[in-house]
Design a protein around this motif. Structure first.
Motif, short mmCIF file in Angstrom:
data_model
loop_
_atom_site.label_atom_id
_atom_site.label_comp_id
_atom_site.label_asym_id
_atom_site.label_seq_id
_atom_site.Cartn_x
_atom_site.Cartn_y
_atom_site.Cartn_z
N ARG A 9 9.68 9.88 -4.71
CA ARG A 9 8.35 9.36 -5.01
C ARG A 9 8.34 8.74 -6.40
O ARG A 9 9.14 9.11 -7.26
N PRO A 38 -4.54 4.80 0.21
CA PRO A 38 -3.60 3.74 -0.15
C PRO A 38 -3.83 3.28 -1.58
O PRO A 38 -4.97 3.17 -2.04
N LEU A 50 0.37 -1.25 -5.06
CA LEU A 50 1.36 -1.04 -6.11
C LEU A 50 2.56 -1.95 -5.88
O LEU A 50 2.91 -2.26 -4.74
N ARG A 51 3.18 -2.35 -6.98
CA ARG A 51 4.48 -3.01 -6.89
C ARG A 51 5.33 -2.58 -8.08
O ARG A 51 4.83 -2.28 -9.17
N LEU A 108 3.33 9.06 -5.87
CA LEU A 108 3.03 8.02 -4.89
C LEU A 108 4.22 7.83 -3.96
O LEU A 108 5.37 7.77 -4.42
N GLU A 109 3.94 7.74 -2.67
CA GLU A 109 5.00 7.53 -1.67
C GLU A 109 5.00 6.09 -1.21
O GLU A 109 3.95 5.47 -1.03
N ALA A 110 6.21 5.56 -1.00
CA ALA A 110 6.37 4.17 -0.56
C ALA A 110 5.85 4.02 0.87
O ALA A 110 5.74 4.99 1.62
N PRO A 111 5.52 2.77 1.25
CA PRO A 111 5.11 2.53 2.64
C PRO A 111 6.17 3.02 3.62
O PRO A 111 7.36 3.11 3.27
N ASP A 112 5.76 3.34 4.81
CA ASP A 112 6.68 3.88 5.83
C ASP A 112 7.91 3.01 5.98
O ASP A 112 7.83 1.79 6.13
N ASP A 153 0.84 -1.20 0.00
CA ASP A 153 0.00 0.00 0.00
C ASP A 153 0.87 1.25 0.00
O ASP A 153 1.44 1.63 1.03
N TRP A 154 1.01 1.84 -1.19
CA TRP A 154 1.66 3.13 -1.31
C TRP A 154 0.63 4.22 -1.03
O TRP A 154 -0.58 3.96 -1.01
N ARG A 155 1.09 5.45 -0.83
CA ARG A 155 0.18 6.55 -0.52
C ARG A 155 0.09 7.53 -1.68
O ARG A 155 1.12 7.95 -2.23
#
Length: 452
Positions: free
Chosen positions: A267, A298, A301-302, A227-231, A204-206
């Protein structure tokens, strides 16, 4: 089915249990290969097994690698090769060959298979000693589903080769078909301990930012998405790579987008054209990304490596970058990479509808021009004059310079629409360089396309 062509092995294994066969088959194959190698010393070594791939976006190459590793797990010495590398003599001397091939557009072979078609498939060839199987990748949205895989299968059978098992056709990476191929390999290799081929899980990216790039355009809306990567994640990708997005309405059919940024940007940047159906409904993935998902939502994404569109060995070459519409995304990634590396021999040819509304990433392009990263720029806006003009027209109008750049070692990257642009550009390049020279560039990795 592999044993039917080898009566000695069939007799040896007839009285053994399947579990014993799984343990014993691998050393037996190794011994058989050693004896065969001794007989062929005068002619030089030849692999008993070949795994060959023809890939447009990298899926076939990745699956071919999994296939080779499965066979090696049983102690089988496998040659993994691009289809373009194979010769008629390679096939004459091989006992087994597994082909993992994609289809490009309406039934065509991938770019990197052109040399094989012209050199091997066009020649008279007897392959009565060969046993083979074909994994054909395709998309049922096209009329000629798995067209090249089917043509290759028919060609092999027509040359006398025997099929190990029926051709396996895969619609857009469908898991059941890939699992069927894996099970068949397990039987061939004599082991049930085949490696897991599952792709990396979606994360789940943001959704961090979204802005409309072409207000007032006569075409469909185009959005810049960030899109931002997961924490805590620090993902890596290279220019030319893709992402797969699983929309909530259809998570089993992920959509692929070119990445328009580099990891140092912090990003993943995408360029998404909002697709609307005739009934007014929106495309499942484009609608979700461009209209329905709220900022902060969310997004499953991959990342997916796209080896066929990366710079890699072309990183130090001059580049001719050609694209239209949302295809500027993949080219933007490459230009960012070139700017970072200080590579200044870049020529961008980009086409859209109107200069007033559709010059995507105008500020980036101006900055690259000012910094000397983009010494040659040709923008083509098809509707800004009475006569429609496209990127292929601009290529033909600069034929001498195209030839000069290629003579100086340039690589050509094409990104954008398959319908119209890609075919038009290919025809223009054929007129400028000649078909043989263009096919040679593709085989060398200097003519690469990411078209859809």
């Amino acid at each position: 089915m592999i044993f039917t062509a080898d009566p000695t092995r069939l007799a040896l294994l007839a009285g053994l249990s399947l579990s014993y066969a799984a343990v014993c088959l691998a050393p037996y194959l190794r011994g058989r290969r050693r004896r065969r190698a001794a007989r062929l010393t005068a002619a030089g070594p030849a692999p008993a097994w070949i795994v060959a791939y023809a890939s447009q976006t990298g899926n076939a190459e990745e699956l071919a690698g999994h296939t080779a590793r499965t066979l090696r797990l049983a102690g089988i010495d496998v040659r993994l090769a691009a289809l373009a590398e194979l010769t008629a003599e390679d096939l004459r001397r091989a006992e087994r060959a597994l082909f993992v091939v994609s289809t490009y557009g309406e039934g065509d072979a991938p770019d990197d298979a052109a040399a094989f078609l012209g050199r091997v498939m066009a020649a008279p060839l007897a392959l009565g000693q060969l046993h083979y199987a074909v994994l054909a990748l395709g998309d049922r949205a096209y009329g000629q589903f798995c067209g090249f895989g089917r043509a290759l299968d028919a060609w092999l059978a027509g040359r006398g080769a025997a099929s190990l098992f029926a051709r396996v056709e895969v619609d857009r990476s469908a898991a059941p078909a890939l699992e069927h191929w894996r099970r068949q390999l397990s039987h061939l290799a004599g082991t049930s301990d085949a490696p897991d081929w599952s792709a990396p899980a979606f994360a789940d990216w943001r959704l961090a930012a979204r802005r409309l790039l072409n207000p007032g355009s006569a075409g469909a809306p185009v959005y810049h998405i960030e899109l931002e990567a997961p924490d805590g994640a620090a993902p890596h990708w290279e220019s030319g790579d893709l992402v797969q997005v699983a929309a909530p309405a259809d998570p089993d059919q992920p959509r692929e987008y070119s990445i328009a940024s580099l990891p140092r940007d912090g990003r993943v940047h995408l360029l998404v054209r909002l697709h609307a159906h005739t009934d007014g409904s929106l495309g499942l993935a484009s609608g979700w990304l461009a209209a329905q998902a709220g900022i902060g939502a969310p997004v499953a994404l991959r990342l997916r490596p796209h080896r066929r569109f990366r710079l890699e060995e072309n990183a130090a070459r001059p580049l001719i970058l050609i694209g239209n519409g949302s295809g500027i995304a993949g080219l933007r990634g490459h230009l960012k990479s070139r700017a970072l590396a200080g590579q200044r021999r870049n020529w961008l040819i980009f086409g859209e509808r109107n200069a007033a509304h559709d010059e995507h990433y105008r500020e980036d392009i101006a900055a690259w021009r000012e910094a000397g990263v983009l010494p040659r720029l040709d923008l083509v806006f098809s509707r800004d004059q009475a006569q429609r003009l496209y990127v292929q027209d601009r290529l033909l109008g600069n034929a001498d310079e195209v030839r000069l750049w290629v003579e100086q070692g340039a690589a050509i990257y094409v990104c954008g629409s398959l319908s119209g642009m890609a075919g038009g550009v290919d025809a223009a390049l054929e007129e400028i360089l000649g078909r043989a020279a263009l096919d040679a560039l593709a085989a060398e990795g200097r003519y690469r396309r990411d078209v859809y």
